[in-house]
Motif scaffolding. Sequence first.
Motif, PDB file in Angstrom:
ATOM      1  N   ASN A   1       0.861  -1.203  -0.080  1.00 51.48           N
ATOM      2  CA  ASN A   1      -0.009   0.043  -0.120  1.00 51.48           C
ATOM      3  C   ASN A   1       0.867   1.276   0.021  1.00 51.48           C
ATOM      4  OD1 ASN A   1      -2.394  -1.285   0.167  1.00 51.48           O
ATOM      5  ND2 ASN A   1      -2.673  -1.572   2.217  1.00 51.48           N
ATOM      6  N   ASN A   2       1.826   1.434   0.702  1.00 54.90           N
ATOM      7  CA  ASN A   2       3.035   2.440   0.943  1.00 54.90           C
ATOM      8  C   ASN A   2       3.434   2.573  -0.549  1.00 54.90           C
ATOM      9  OD1 ASN A   2       1.923   2.868   3.433  1.00 54.90           O
ATOM     10  ND2 ASN A   2       3.897   1.774   4.199  1.00 54.90           N
ATOM     11  N   LEU A   3       4.008   1.542  -1.138  1.00 55.48           N
ATOM     12  CA  LEU A   3       4.905   1.590  -2.335  1.00 55.48           C
ATOM     13  C   LEU A   3       3.993   2.070  -3.368  1.00 55.48           C
ATOM     14  CD1 LEU A   3       7.203  -1.290  -1.925  1.00 55.48           C
ATOM     15  CD2 LEU A   3       7.775   1.208  -1.752  1.00 55.48           C
ATOM     16  N   GLU A   4       2.682   1.578  -3.344  1.00 56.57           N
ATOM     17  CA  GLU A   4       1.649   1.993  -4.377  1.00 56.57           C
ATOM     18  C   GLU A   4       1.414   3.408  -4.521  1.00 56.57           C
ATOM     19  OE1 GLU A   4      -0.806  -1.431  -5.589  1.00 56.57           O
ATOM     20  OE2 GLU A   4      -2.026  -0.159  -3.748  1.00 56.57           O
ATOM     21  N   SER A   5       1.270   4.186  -3.319  1.00 59.48           N
ATOM     22  CA  SER A   5       1.090   5.643  -3.494  1.00 59.48           C
ATOM     23  C   SER A   5       2.389   6.407  -3.720  1.00 59.48           C
ATOM     24  CB  SER A   5       0.530   6.331  -2.134  1.00 59.48           C
ATOM     25  OG  SER A   5       1.259   5.757  -0.955  1.00 59.48           O
ATOM     26  N   GLU A   6       3.402   5.751  -3.391  1.00 55.86           N
ATOM     27  CA  GLU A   6       4.921   6.581  -3.413  1.00 55.86           C
ATOM     28  C   GLU A   6       5.122   6.474  -5.121  1.00 55.86           C
ATOM     29  OE1 GLU A   6       8.147   5.106  -1.137  1.00 55.86           O
ATOM     30  OE2 GLU A   6       9.417   6.273  -2.379  1.00 55.86           O
ATOM     31  N   TYR A   7       4.950   5.288  -5.822  1.00 56.06           N
ATOM     32  CA  TYR A   7       5.352   4.967  -7.242  1.00 56.06           C
ATOM     33  C   TYR A   7       4.059   5.250  -8.106  1.00 56.06           C
ATOM     34  CZ  TYR A   7       9.760   3.779  -5.506  1.00 56.06           C
ATOM     35  OH  TYR A   7      11.014   3.776  -5.001  1.00 56.06           O
ATOM     36  N   ARG A   8       3.085   5.564  -7.719  1.00 57.28           N
ATOM     37  CA  ARG A   8       1.915   6.009  -8.528  1.00 57.28           C
ATOM     38  C   ARG A   8       1.549   4.820  -9.286  1.00 57.28           C
ATOM     39  NH1 ARG A   8       5.461   9.499  -8.260  1.00 57.28           N
ATOM     40  NH2 ARG A   8       6.282   8.910 -10.472  1.00 57.28           N
TER      41      ARG A   8
ATOM     42  N   ARG B   1      -0.921  -4.788  -9.807  1.00 57.09           N
ATOM     43  CA  ARG B   1       0.057  -5.547  -9.061  1.00 57.09           C
ATOM     44  C   ARG B   1       0.443  -7.062  -9.842  1.00 57.09           C
ATOM     45  NH1 ARG B   1      -2.139  -5.224  -2.619  1.00 57.09           N
ATOM     46  NH2 ARG B   1      -1.742  -2.736  -2.461  1.00 57.09           N
ATOM     47  N   ILE B   2       1.639  -7.266  -9.886  1.00 58.34           N
ATOM     48  CA  ILE B   2       2.133  -8.501 -10.630  1.00 58.34           C
ATOM     49  C   ILE B   2       2.804  -9.333  -9.297  1.00 58.34           C
ATOM     50  CG2 ILE B   2       3.699  -9.744 -12.064  1.00 58.34           C
ATOM     51  CD1 ILE B   2       3.431  -7.279 -13.967  1.00 58.34           C
ATOM     52  N   PHE B   3       2.200 -10.421  -9.230  1.00 55.30           N
ATOM     53  CA  PHE B   3       2.949 -11.579  -8.148  1.00 55.30           C
ATOM     54  C   PHE B   3       3.564 -12.502  -9.167  1.00 55.30           C
ATOM     55  CE2 PHE B   3      -1.116  -9.847  -6.312  1.00 55.30           C
ATOM     56  CZ  PHE B   3      -0.378  -8.943  -4.964  1.00 55.30           C
ATOM     57  N   TYR B   4       4.844 -12.637  -8.951  1.00 56.18           N
ATOM     58  CA  TYR B   4       5.551 -13.373  -9.681  1.00 56.18           C
ATOM     59  C   TYR B   4       6.113 -14.481  -8.925  1.00 56.18           C
ATOM     60  CZ  TYR B   4       8.435 -14.926 -13.838  1.00 56.18           C
ATOM     61  OH  TYR B   4       9.087 -15.474 -14.857  1.00 56.18           O
TER      62      TYR B   4
ATOM     63  N   ASN C   1      -6.376 -10.192   1.420  1.00 57.26           N
ATOM     64  CA  ASN C   1      -6.597  -9.174   0.668  1.00 57.26           C
ATOM     65  C   ASN C   1      -5.695  -8.607  -0.283  1.00 57.26           C
ATOM     66  OD1 ASN C   1      -9.197  -9.462   1.176  1.00 57.26           O
ATOM     67  ND2 ASN C   1      -9.073  -8.315   3.245  1.00 57.26           N
ATOM     68  N   LEU C   2      -4.536  -9.199  -0.815  1.00 59.03           N
ATOM     69  CA  LEU C   2      -3.478  -8.389  -1.296  1.00 59.03           C
ATOM     70  C   LEU C   2      -3.822  -8.316  -2.747  1.00 59.03           C
ATOM     71  CD1 LEU C   2      -0.348  -9.948   0.390  1.00 59.03           C
ATOM     72  CD2 LEU C   2      -1.625  -7.932   0.878  1.00 59.03           C
ATOM     73  N   LYS C   3      -4.819  -8.820  -3.235  1.00 59.36           N
ATOM     74  CA  LYS C   3      -5.304  -8.841  -4.642  1.00 59.36           C
ATOM     75  C   LYS C   3      -5.627  -7.221  -4.661  1.00 59.36           C
ATOM     76  CE  LYS C   3      -7.296 -11.819  -6.906  1.00 59.36           C
ATOM     77  NZ  LYS C   3      -8.450 -12.761  -7.196  1.00 59.36           N
ATOM     78  N   SER C   4      -5.482  -6.480  -5.817  1.00 60.99           N
ATOM     79  CA  SER C   4      -5.855  -5.391  -5.861  1.00 60.99           C
ATOM     80  C   SER C   4      -7.182  -4.876  -5.804  1.00 60.99           C
ATOM     81  CB  SER C   4      -5.064  -4.558  -7.017  1.00 60.99           C
ATOM     82  OG  SER C   4      -5.409  -3.246  -7.248  1.00 60.99           O
ATOM     83  N   GLU C   5      -7.527  -3.606  -5.113  1.00 57.78           N
ATOM     84  CA  GLU C   5      -9.066  -3.391  -5.267  1.00 57.78           C
ATOM     85  C   GLU C   5      -9.349  -2.211  -6.297  1.00 57.78           C
ATOM     86  OE1 GLU C   5      -9.561  -2.639  -1.006  1.00 57.78           O
ATOM     87  OE2 GLU C   5      -9.616  -4.952  -0.614  1.00 57.78           O
ATOM     88  N   THR C   6      -7.980  -1.580  -6.724  1.00 58.62           N
ATOM     89  CA  THR C   6      -8.264  -0.431  -7.383  1.00 58.62           C
ATOM     90  C   THR C   6      -7.976  -0.652  -8.864  1.00 58.62           C
ATOM     91  OG1 THR C   6      -6.225   0.482  -6.379  1.00 58.62           O
ATOM     92  CG2 THR C   6      -7.935   1.310  -5.640  1.00 58.62           C
ATOM     93  N   GLY C   7      -6.750  -1.542  -8.826  1.00 57.79           N
ATOM     94  CA  GLY C   7      -6.300  -1.812 -10.229  1.00 57.79           C
ATOM     95  C   GLY C   7      -6.274  -3.257 -10.671  1.00 57.79           C
ATOM     96  N   TRP C   8      -5.394  -3.726 -11.580  1.00 59.05           N
ATOM     97  CA  TRP C   8      -5.471  -5.238 -11.998  1.00 59.05           C
ATOM     98  C   TRP C   8      -4.572  -5.866 -10.959  1.00 59.05           C
ATOM     99  CZ3 TRP C   8      -0.629  -5.771 -13.369  1.00 59.05           C
ATOM    100  CH2 TRP C   8       0.115  -4.929 -14.086  1.00 59.05           C
TER     101      TRP C   8
ATOM    102  N   ALA D   1      -8.169 -18.852  -6.047  1.00 64.64           N
ATOM    103  CA  ALA D   1      -7.979 -17.675  -5.497  1.00 64.64           C
ATOM    104  C   ALA D   1      -7.809 -16.530  -6.540  1.00 64.64           C
ATOM    105  CB  ALA D   1      -6.421 -17.616  -4.919  1.00 64.64           C
ATOM    106  N   PHE D   2      -7.484 -17.138  -7.980  1.00 64.63           N
ATOM    107  CA  PHE D   2      -7.258 -16.066  -8.901  1.00 64.63           C
ATOM    108  C   PHE D   2      -8.200 -16.679  -9.980  1.00 64.63           C
ATOM    109  CE2 PHE D   2      -3.566 -14.943  -6.381  1.00 64.63           C
ATOM    110  CZ  PHE D   2      -3.425 -13.594  -6.976  1.00 64.63           C
ATOM    111  N   ASP D   3      -8.545 -15.641 -11.043  1.00 57.81           N
ATOM    112  CA  ASP D   3      -9.313 -16.097 -12.179  1.00 57.81           C
ATOM    113  C   ASP D   3      -8.426 -16.462 -13.227  1.00 57.81           C
ATOM    114  OD1 ASP D   3     -11.504 -15.316 -10.761  1.00 57.81           O
ATOM    115  OD2 ASP D   3     -11.626 -13.352 -11.643  1.00 57.81           O
ATOM    116  N   GLU D   4      -9.007 -17.465 -14.210  1.00 53.97           N
ATOM    117  CA  GLU D   4      -8.227 -17.817 -15.205  1.00 53.97           C
ATOM    118  C   GLU D   4      -7.527 -16.636 -15.941  1.00 53.97           C
ATOM    119  OE1 GLU D   4      -6.956 -21.052 -16.318  1.00 53.97           O
ATOM    120  OE2 GLU D   4      -5.916 -20.120 -17.844  1.00 53.97           O
ATOM    121  N   ASN D   5      -8.393 -15.655 -16.101  1.00 54.93           N
ATOM    122  CA  ASN D   5      -7.634 -14.304 -16.940  1.00 54.93           C
ATOM    123  C   ASN D   5      -6.596 -13.431 -16.108  1.00 54.93           C
ATOM    124  OD1 ASN D   5      -9.332 -13.029 -15.339  1.00 54.93           O
ATOM    125  ND2 ASN D   5     -10.701 -12.314 -16.771  1.00 54.93           N
TER     126      ASN D   5
END
Length: 495
Positions: free
Chosen positions: A102-109, A114-117, A136-143, A169-173
């Motif tokens: 959450n912190n990095l998200e606002s700092e780096y706009r 989110r990509i989880f590799y 709840n680490l899947k994004s609520e505002t982006g993809w 936990a994740f959709d196929e797409n």
Amino acid sequence: MENQEKPKALIVIFGATGDLAKRKLFPSIYRLYQNGKIGEDFAVVGIGRRSWSNELFHTNVRNSLGDDVSGKEAEAFVSHFYYHPFDVSDSSSYENLGTLLNNLESEYRTEGNRIFYLAMAPQFFGTIANNLKKHNLKSETGWSRLVIEKPFGHDFESAKQLNDQITSAFDENQIYRIDHYLGKEMVKNIEVIRFANGIFEHLWNNRFIANVQITSSESLGVEDRANYYDLSGATRDMVQNHMLQMVTLLAMEPPINLNPEEIRSEKIKILRALRTIDEKNIDDYFVRGQYGPDKMHGRKLRGYQEEAEELQNSDTETYVAGKIMIDNYRWAGVPFYIRTGKRLAEKCTKIVVEFEDIPLNLYQEEQSEKSPNLLVINIQPNEGVTLYLNAKKPGVSSYSEPIKLSYTHEAVNSVNTPEAYEKLLHDCMIGDTTNFSHWDEVSLSWKFVDRILNRWSKEEPDFPNYAAGSMGPEEADNLLKNDGFHWWPVNNEEE
Ligand SMILES: NC(=O)C1=CN([C@@H]2O[C@H](COP(=O)(O)OP(=O)(O)OC[C@H]3O[C@@H](n4cnc5c(N)ncnc54)[C@H](OP(=O)(O)O)[C@@H]3O)[C@@H](O)[C@H]2O)C=CC1
Ligand SMILES: O=C1O[C@H](COP(=O)(O)O)[C@@H](O)[C@H](O)[C@H]1O
């Protein structure tokens, strides 16, 4: 697919202290940065258990970029990296990860993208995916996208279990299953060469093509991956994924458009049309091998079983050759021969399409010799296309000789084409799933190779059966000889 000029995202790498991250992921992200494919709006969070500081992480990332990369640009790049140590099986640690993201998200706009590799052993994939959802680490505002490394299972059953875990936990797409061959420039070019050229597409069927040969040979042996490789073998490591993917691209019908779903649907039809080989007939279609010791390029090379203590008496195959039949209207009767193996004569991936020969060549000096037209697609190390034709020998002779029309990709562009991982990471950032494997492809290809592996598991092989530095066991030549064909040489000097 998003139309983002410079995609923005937080990239969370699970397994950031490991080999893949160091060799492939950090350098690929750097090239995207250096080439302006991503801007400043990104951050990378590295996860592993080692108690590294951010500074040590930066040093390792910087070192992974090679000696040529230093100075301000390298410093600016590594400043986007954050190390966050924890054991991924410890569910409570994910809360802290959430706060950091959450912190990095606002700092780096990064707009919530989110990509989880998952660059870790597959036994962790399900745990990580579940924890990401649970906390709840899947994004609520982006993809949110989950990138999964190979191996995707050990057979169909285990792949299905794994798939059930991650799709809860994740959709196929949102799932991006990596097959790095799909990121290779010339593998992507197969479609274009086929569908953008009338002279090929009109002939691309069983009336004009005699056989197709796909070789992916490696000169390296098992190196330091004995633990992984001995459980896998060449069939799971290369055939289930990379080789079958190349078969589908060569054999599929033209898609109605270039949407990932349309291309995938054509590829899936090919996997469904693969001939189901009766287990008792597997030996007529597939050959396995394991390398023994020999000399190559002046070096004395050990056999597979001498490479590590745990490999003594191993019956894992380091080589596979096979004849794949596609029982559909276009390909009925045309063999697709594949071969892949470790410690072969050279590193080379090449596709040879052999066209039907003419009934009589009056210009052929030796009538018993055949000189069919060949289309060769060079995937690596050279990238390009060569077409073999017959033309008059220069001078007084009226006999013909093979000539070649060659296109070398690198020479024309005079820059290195993007590395597969660089291309795939970028595709993932822009939401292009074309070059990732869908579950339907994974499941069908597991079902295909499972039959072969089941049969082999019932019979002890006579290994080793090919010398390091050779092109594999003799039986692989017989596969083609029995059909009146032979392997065309893959020697890189040839092209
Ligand atoms: N290396 C390659 O060339 C290729 C690798 N792959 C696949 O990529 C994946 C990673 O491979 P590779 O990088 O070689 O593997 P490594 O063994 O080098 O790295 C494994 C990583 O996982 C981390 N890790 C292990 N257990 C835990 C845990 N419980 N909690 C947190 N982190 C953990 C390790 O960190 P730490 O030790 O700090 O805990 C390390 O960063 C595998 O699935 C592999 O099959 C696919 C193609 C090629
Ligand atoms: O996936 C894998 O591929 C590599 C070969 O990849 P390439 O791009 O060098 O052709 C192979 O060495 C490895 O065993 C396998 O896991």
